[in-house]
Design a protein around this motif. Structure first.
Motif, PDB file in Angstrom:
ATOM      1  N   ILE A  20     -29.158  -5.945  47.299  1.00  0.00           N
ATOM      2  CA  ILE A  20     -29.970  -7.056  47.792  1.00  0.00           C
ATOM      3  C   ILE A  20     -29.495  -8.374  47.171  1.00  0.00           C
ATOM      4  O   ILE A  20     -29.027  -8.416  46.041  1.00  0.00           O
ATOM      5  N   GLY A  21     -29.582  -9.441  47.972  1.00  0.00           N
ATOM      6  CA  GLY A  21     -29.284 -10.771  47.458  1.00  0.00           C
ATOM      7  C   GLY A  21     -27.827 -11.090  47.326  1.00  0.00           C
ATOM      8  O   GLY A  21     -27.463 -12.062  46.640  1.00  0.00           O
ATOM      9  N   THR A  22     -26.961 -10.335  47.991  1.00  0.00           N
ATOM     10  CA  THR A  22     -25.515 -10.578  47.888  1.00  0.00           C
ATOM     11  C   THR A  22     -24.903 -10.851  49.257  1.00  0.00           C
ATOM     12  O   THR A  22     -23.699 -10.677  49.441  1.00  0.00           O
ATOM     13  N   ASN A  23     -25.731 -11.282  50.210  1.00  0.00           N
ATOM     14  CA  ASN A  23     -25.282 -11.476  51.593  1.00  0.00           C
ATOM     15  C   ASN A  23     -24.646 -10.204  52.144  1.00  0.00           C
ATOM     16  O   ASN A  23     -23.630 -10.237  52.843  1.00  0.00           O
ATOM     17  N   SER A  24     -25.262  -9.095  51.806  1.00  0.00           N
ATOM     18  CA  SER A  24     -24.724  -7.802  52.196  1.00  0.00           C
ATOM     19  C   SER A  24     -25.502  -7.245  53.373  1.00  0.00           C
ATOM     20  O   SER A  24     -26.462  -7.841  53.875  1.00  0.00           O
ATOM     21  N   ILE A  25     -25.121  -6.062  53.805  1.00  0.00           N
ATOM     22  CA  ILE A  25     -25.820  -5.391  54.891  1.00  0.00           C
ATOM     23  C   ILE A  25     -27.260  -5.069  54.504  1.00  0.00           C
ATOM     24  O   ILE A  25     -28.129  -4.952  55.364  1.00  0.00           O
ATOM     25  N   ILE A  26     -27.535  -4.961  53.210  1.00  0.00           N
ATOM     26  CA  ILE A  26     -28.908  -4.703  52.747  1.00  0.00           C
ATOM     27  C   ILE A  26     -29.793  -5.896  53.102  1.00  0.00           C
ATOM     28  O   ILE A  26     -30.944  -5.729  53.542  1.00  0.00           O
ATOM     29  N   ASN A  34     -28.370  -1.562  64.629  1.00  0.00           N
ATOM     30  CA  ASN A  34     -27.131  -2.006  65.283  1.00  0.00           C
ATOM     31  C   ASN A  34     -26.567  -0.961  66.244  1.00  0.00           C
ATOM     32  O   ASN A  34     -25.370  -0.670  66.256  1.00  0.00           O
ATOM     33  N   GLY A  35     -27.475  -0.379  67.014  1.00  0.00           N
ATOM     34  CA  GLY A  35     -27.054   0.579  68.029  1.00  0.00           C
ATOM     35  C   GLY A  35     -26.875   2.000  67.531  1.00  0.00           C
ATOM     36  O   GLY A  35     -26.536   2.895  68.307  1.00  0.00           O
ATOM     37  N   ILE A  36     -27.072   2.218  66.249  1.00  0.00           N
ATOM     38  CA  ILE A  36     -26.949   3.569  65.695  1.00  0.00           C
ATOM     39  C   ILE A  36     -28.349   4.145  65.549  1.00  0.00           C
ATOM     40  O   ILE A  36     -29.263   3.486  65.023  1.00  0.00           O
ATOM     41  N   SER A  37     -28.516   5.378  65.996  1.00  0.00           N
ATOM     42  CA  SER A  37     -29.858   5.963  66.053  1.00  0.00           C
ATOM     43  C   SER A  37     -30.471   6.140  64.665  1.00  0.00           C
ATOM     44  O   SER A  37     -31.664   5.912  64.474  1.00  0.00           O
ATOM     45  N   GLU A  38     -29.671   6.523  63.671  1.00  0.00           N
ATOM     46  CA  GLU A  38     -30.235   6.737  62.332  1.00  0.00           C
ATOM     47  C   GLU A  38     -29.113   6.724  61.296  1.00  0.00           C
ATOM     48  O   GLU A  38     -28.049   7.306  61.496  1.00  0.00           O
ATOM     49  N   ILE A  39     -29.384   6.035  60.192  1.00  0.00           N
ATOM     50  CA  ILE A  39     -28.409   5.950  59.103  1.00  0.00           C
ATOM     51  C   ILE A  39     -29.099   6.307  57.785  1.00  0.00           C
ATOM     52  O   ILE A  39     -30.327   6.349  57.690  1.00  0.00           O
ATOM     53  N   ILE A  40     -28.286   6.548  56.774  1.00  0.00           N
ATOM     54  CA  ILE A  40     -28.778   6.735  55.405  1.00  0.00           C
ATOM     55  C   ILE A  40     -28.356   5.513  54.599  1.00  0.00           C
ATOM     56  O   ILE A  40     -27.199   5.086  54.666  1.00  0.00           O
ATOM     57  N   VAL A  41     -29.278   4.965  53.834  1.00  0.00           N
ATOM     58  CA  VAL A  41     -29.033   3.735  53.093  1.00  0.00           C
ATOM     59  C   VAL A  41     -29.159   4.008  51.593  1.00  0.00           C
ATOM     60  O   VAL A  41     -30.107   4.661  51.148  1.00  0.00           O
ATOM     61  N   ILE A  42     -28.184   3.500  50.836  1.00  0.00           N
ATOM     62  CA  ILE A  42     -28.287   3.434  49.380  1.00  0.00           C
ATOM     63  C   ILE A  42     -28.324   1.963  49.031  1.00  0.00           C
ATOM     64  O   ILE A  42     -27.322   1.252  49.174  1.00  0.00           O
ATOM     65  N   ALA A  43     -29.495   1.479  48.616  1.00  0.00           N
ATOM     66  CA  ALA A  43     -29.695   0.052  48.361  1.00  0.00           C
ATOM     67  C   ALA A  43     -30.074  -0.156  46.904  1.00  0.00           C
ATOM     68  O   ALA A  43     -30.904   0.572  46.356  1.00  0.00           O
ATOM     69  N   GLY A  44     -29.456  -1.174  46.272  1.00  0.00           N
ATOM     70  CA  GLY A  44     -29.751  -1.472  44.879  1.00  0.00           C
ATOM     71  C   GLY A  44     -30.373  -2.831  44.701  1.00  0.00           C
ATOM     72  O   GLY A  44     -30.095  -3.762  45.454  1.00  0.00           O
ATOM     73  N   SER A  45     -31.223  -2.943  43.668  1.00  0.00           N
ATOM     74  CA  SER A  45     -31.823  -4.241  43.350  1.00  0.00           C
ATOM     75  C   SER A  45     -30.805  -5.148  42.669  1.00  0.00           C
ATOM     76  O   SER A  45     -30.974  -6.363  42.631  1.00  0.00           O
ATOM     77  N   ASP A  46     -29.755  -4.544  42.116  1.00  0.00           N
ATOM     78  CA  ASP A  46     -28.688  -5.275  41.456  1.00  0.00           C
ATOM     79  C   ASP A  46     -27.474  -4.345  41.402  1.00  0.00           C
ATOM     80  O   ASP A  46     -27.500  -3.240  41.950  1.00  0.00           O
ATOM     81  N   LYS A  47     -26.442  -4.817  40.745  1.00  0.00           N
ATOM     82  CA  LYS A  47     -25.192  -4.057  40.703  1.00  0.00           C
ATOM     83  C   LYS A  47     -25.408  -2.632  40.195  1.00  0.00           C
ATOM     84  O   LYS A  47     -25.004  -1.658  40.842  1.00  0.00           O
ATOM     85  N   ARG A  48     -26.043  -2.510  39.017  1.00  0.00           N
ATOM     86  CA  ARG A  48     -26.200  -1.165  38.451  1.00  0.00           C
ATOM     87  C   ARG A  48     -27.179  -0.318  39.247  1.00  0.00           C
ATOM     88  O   ARG A  48     -27.018   0.903  39.341  1.00  0.00           O
ATOM     89  N   GLU A  79     -38.402  -5.722  51.311  1.00  0.00           N
ATOM     90  CA  GLU A  79     -37.798  -6.576  50.296  1.00  0.00           C
ATOM     91  C   GLU A  79     -38.500  -6.433  48.952  1.00  0.00           C
ATOM     92  O   GLU A  79     -37.855  -6.444  47.892  1.00  0.00           O
ATOM     93  N   LYS A  80     -39.810  -6.258  48.954  1.00  0.00           N
ATOM     94  CA  LYS A  80     -40.573  -6.188  47.704  1.00  0.00           C
ATOM     95  C   LYS A  80     -40.202  -4.981  46.846  1.00  0.00           C
ATOM     96  O   LYS A  80     -40.408  -4.991  45.639  1.00  0.00           O
ATOM     97  N   ASP A  81     -39.652  -3.962  47.498  1.00  0.00           N
ATOM     98  CA  ASP A  81     -39.272  -2.764  46.740  1.00  0.00           C
ATOM     99  C   ASP A  81     -38.039  -2.988  45.881  1.00  0.00           C
ATOM    100  O   ASP A  81     -37.772  -2.215  44.955  1.00  0.00           O
ATOM    101  N   LEU A  82     -37.268  -4.054  46.156  1.00  0.00           N
ATOM    102  CA  LEU A  82     -36.019  -4.278  45.436  1.00  0.00           C
ATOM    103  C   LEU A  82     -35.935  -5.646  44.765  1.00  0.00           C
ATOM    104  O   LEU A  82     -35.380  -5.755  43.670  1.00  0.00           O
ATOM    105  N   LYS A  83     -36.462  -6.661  45.396  1.00  0.00           N
ATOM    106  CA  LYS A  83     -36.290  -8.015  44.881  1.00  0.00           C
ATOM    107  C   LYS A  83     -36.956  -8.172  43.513  1.00  0.00           C
ATOM    108  O   LYS A  83     -38.117  -7.838  43.323  1.00  0.00           O
ATOM    109  N   GLY A  84     -36.177  -8.694  42.559  1.00  0.00           N
ATOM    110  CA  GLY A  84     -36.707  -8.929  41.225  1.00  0.00           C
ATOM    111  C   GLY A  84     -36.809  -7.675  40.370  1.00  0.00           C
ATOM    112  O   GLY A  84     -37.262  -7.749  39.217  1.00  0.00           O
TER     113      GLY A  84
END
Length: 834
Positions: free
Chosen positions: A91-97, A127-141, A108-113
């Motif tokens: 989050i917060g890196t102009n990424s797909i997240i 984006n036209g895909i029926s279902e994806i798996i996401v690994i999202a981080g609040s920061d690098k680590r 957003e509240k689950d990750l921001k800050g």
């Protein structure tokens, strides 16, 4: 409407499954395909992602290959495809997240800050895909931890490199739909200290990587991240992390490791840096701020300059050179001025208020005394408390007083060099004690730093795992679920089938090693005389070793190397060490009594010493195709002060010669019987042509004694006999049992005869097998002939029992005298005391 919103919120929270399994090999309507035979997995991450995240993504790609046999494609653009897709970002890196948050697919509240938090979940219609798996981080680590959690759950242990834990192969993998997170860590900085690393870890690294360099540290950093740690004190015996390899600092920052230096190495500099600095600049070695402030300030400035662009936790304060106490004239105001000047250096180099650079001040040994006496610490500096080097916490905050604003840390020990005795060789840390002390620590608001001295890293694998897991979520553990954690850990490394048994063995060996550390153990630790203490602890470990070796033969071949490292070696080697010192103790005890059996125990101790080297060689050179050369070079046998011996040293043994033997070896009546092993005679009488010989390991207990040559019987006037001294406390008619080898009447059915008598009484002549005529029975079944006679003892005290053979071929194994308390047993009562 309000009820519906509450229901939605409740539904979301019950779907956040911290640490629960989200990978399965069973397909259902509640799973998403990750990998099947006909599918090709893709992993998306932005090309601009942080280098440390991209490194972790590459490792995930490699891990999938190890598990499934196929390598996923890493892509930087998403196309409309039906193939499984894992999306990774921060989050917060102009990424797909951030795009997923804009589309309300992620909250957003689950990750921001948040700090170091990850979410792993499925998302529909993106984006036209029926279902994806996401690994999202609040920061690098946070992102990195999510990636490595995924790796662990598909079957790659954090210890796959450091303990050769096999990857669990799976052709089909599915994701259980839901939202998964481990939330934020309980402790901010969670790490290990590589210390006391010579000769084992250092020599292994030089052999494997050419040194303690960036190639070595890459493996260490990855392990820390896979264990959800973020902090390291690097190896420091003659080493300087930033100077030894210029890539070290760059790599740590790239991978996401916060670097520190040990409790006595301030300003991002190793003590070895100091010695190199003064040599390079031709300066005197004066590590004394009251006498050499200018040079020390210049030196410390160089440390902050070198590391200013990298994430770190700066140690401040000062101890004596080489982790010694400072001089007697050291006072509180001097230490306060040292830290004040160090903070000025930090401000000058960084151009920022010093409170913008994280700092820690270790209250180690005498420095804690200064703090107790009122030493002032800047508000933003973390106060690092310490244990006593043996896992016992020395000091904690007083919760009834205002807490220090900068917070508190704990420096804990699994390994230690110093008095009263080193502890460097093997794991001595039952997690029950670790949990109790670190839970005490956490309950006293110590949650900024947890760093543990792990020595050579190996063989502390299990307690390291526990320490890091507890640092992440201290509240998950209690007194009742520690064994369950051990079982789960064993299952992760070896599979579920043997996990409970392996957990039991890991649990017990650490408990046994905490009774007395292996380096402290010697022949005087346990009592030979009282409560059968030494014998009991030896049997405890021997039984555990038998179980460990038995299981080694059962587990699949691919697990044997990991099992040897994590379970078998620490158990077998420590069991052998117990036996060695027990045999030394028995040798000394019997030698003091001039008992020839002392020599047997000396021989056994030598065998134990040799077996220790065999186990060491197997660890160093045979397992894992010789991967762990020198890893078990740490000495452990023959300590005679706090410091290790240069090499393993067999304790002194005493060998007796025939002319040194006691003339008064007397077996004492106790508990209603006297039991004597046949070879432990007081005297033997040979003739010119016939002599007695002991056959070691003959029969059911110790040995057998017979005459040679076996084709000559004594003449009537030849006294070929054995004599035994016994001490009776009671009188009466007693039964004598001779346990003889089941030799048959091979001499034309005449039978074999012996004489038995006490003192000067008329001997009884007994033919113990003359009646045999070929029938099968108890002799053959029990492999013994029990020959009996009755004798009257009319006076308590010392008597001489004489056993004289009249025919060749008789083998005596044991003598039992029943004075009223002899109990039935298959092997006969254990030998009586002298």
């Amino acid at each position: 409407m309000k009820f519906f919103l509450l229901l939605m919120i409740f539904s979301f929270f019950i779907n956040v499954k911290a640490t629960e399994p989200f990978i399965t090999t069973e397909k259902s309507s509640e799973t998403l395909i990750i990998k099947e035979k006909s599918t090709k997995l893709s992993i998306f991450t932005n090309s601009s992602s942080d280098k440390g995240i991209l490194r972790a993504v590459n490792n995930l790609q490699s891990d999938f290959q190890k598990v499934t046999g196929e390598t996923p494609i890493v892509i930087n653009q998403i196309s409309n495809s039906k193939s499984p897709l894992i999306v990774i970002g921060t989050i917060g890196t102009n990424s797909i997240i951030d795009e997923l948050i804009k589309q309300k697919k992620l909250n957003e509240k689950d990750l921001k800050g948040k700090r170091e938090k990850y979410l792993i979940q499925n998302i529909k219609d993106f984006n036209g895909i029926s279902e994806i798996i996401v690994i999202a981080g609040s920061d690098k680590r946070g992102t990195i931890y999510g990636i490595y959690e995924f790796s662990k759950q598909i079957g790659v242990s954090p210890w796959h490199y450091w303990a050769d834990v096999p990857v669990k192969k799976s052709e089909n993998l599915y994701f259980k739909k839901g939202v998964y997170t481990d939330n934020e860590p309980a402790v901010e900085y969670r790490g290990i200290f590589l210390n006391d690393e010579e000769p084992s870890l250092g020599t292994w690294a030089r052999t494997t990587f050419g040194g303690i360099n960036s190639k070595f540290y890459e493996k260490v950093f990855e392990l820390i991240l896979r264990l959800k740690g973020n902090y390291l004190w690097p190896a420091m015996w003659g080493k300087a992390f930033y100077d030894d390899d210029p890539q070290n600092g760059i790599l740590a920052d790239e991978m996401g490791i916060v670097m520190g230096t040990s409790h006595h190495e301030p300003m991002a500099l190793a003590q070895t840096d100091w010695h190199r600095y003064i040599k390079k600049n031709n300066l005197p070695n004066v590590w004394d701020y009251s006498k050499n402030a200018r040079v020390l300030q210049e030196f410390w400035t160089s440390g902050i300059e070198r590391s200013k662009n990298w994430e770190k936790l700066v140690t401040v304060g000062m101890r004596g050179d080489g982790d010694e106490a400072m001089g007697e004239d050291t006072n509180i105001s001097l230490l306060e001025n040292i830290v004040k000047d160090q903070r000025k250096i930090i401000q000058n180099v960084t151009g920022k208020n010093p409170n913008k650079t994280p700092q820690v001040w270790a209250l180690y040994k005498e420095v804690q005394d200064y703090y107790d006496e009122g030493m002032k610490v800047p508000d933003d500096v973390i106060l690092l408390f310490c244990d006593d080097n043996w896992g016992n916490v020395r000091k904690l905050p007083d919760l009834n007083k205002p807490l220090h604003k900068g917070g508190y840390g704990m420096y804990y020990h699994f390994d230690y060099v110093g008095g009263p005795r080193n502890s460097k060789w093997i794991n001595i840390n039952p997690i029950q004690r670790v949990w109790e002390q670190m839970n005490l620590t956490y309950e006293h608001k110590v949650d900024k730093i947890w760093v543990v001295n792990v020595g050579d890293l190996k063989p502390m694998e299990f307690p390291i795992s526990f320490f890091m897991e507890m640092a992440w979520n201290s509240k998950q553990f209690n007194a009742d679920n520690l064994l369950e954690y051990t079982e789960n850990w064993a299952s992760e490394q070896f599979g579920e089938k043997h996990s409970k048994e392996i957990a039991r063995m890991i649990n017990l060996y650490a408990k046994y090693n905490r009774r007395v550390t292996p380096e402290t153990l010697d022949s005087k630790t346990y009592s030979l005389e009282n409560y059968k203490e030494f014998e009991t602890v030896v049997n405890d470990y021997r039984n555990l070793s038998l179980d460990a070796n038995r299981l080694y033969n059962e587990i699949p071949a691919e697990y044997k190397d990991a099992y040897f490292q994590l379970v078998l070696y620490p158990i077998d080697a420590c069991s052998n060490l117990y036996e060695l010192y027990f045999n030394v103790a028995k040798n000394h005890q019997l030698a003091s009594k001039k008992d020839i059996r002392a020599n047997d125990f000396a021989d056994k101790a030598k065998q134990n010493f040799e077996y220790d080297s065999i186990l060491q060689n197997k660890y160093n050179n045979e397992i894992s195709e010789g991967k762990w050369k020198h890893t078990m070079d740490q000495t452990r046998i023959g300590y005679d002060n706090w410091q290790q011996p240069d090499k393993n040293k067999l304790p002194e043994l005493i060998y007796l010669k025939e002319n040194e033997l006691s003339k008064s070896k007397i077996y004492k009546e106790k508990d209603g019987y006297i039991s004597i092993e046949a070879e432990h005679f007081s005297r033997k009488n040979n003739s010119d042509k016939i002599e007695w010989k002991v056959i070691p390991d003959f029969g059911k207990t110790l040995s057998g004694v017979t005459t040679f040559p076996q084709n000559i019987s004594p003449k009537q006037n030849e006294n070929v006999s054995l004599e035994y001294e016994v001490d009776f406390t009671t009188i009466g008619e007693f039964e004598i049992q001779l346990l003889l080898a089941p030799t048959l009447n091979f001499n034309s059915n005449k039978g074999l005869r012996y004489e038995i008598s006490f003192d000067n009484e008329k001997p009884q002549i007994i033919n113990f097998n003359g009646h045999y005529r070929g029938e099968l029975g108890q002799w053959q079944s029990e492999h013994i002939i029990k020959s009996k006679a009755k004798h009257r003892i009319s006076k308590a005290g010392k008597h001489t029992l004489r056993f004289r053979v009249l025919d060749a071929g008789i083998v005596l194994q044991k003598i039992l005298i029943d004075t009223g308390g002899l109990k039935d047993s298959y092997l006969g009562a254990p030998e009586s005391d002298l």
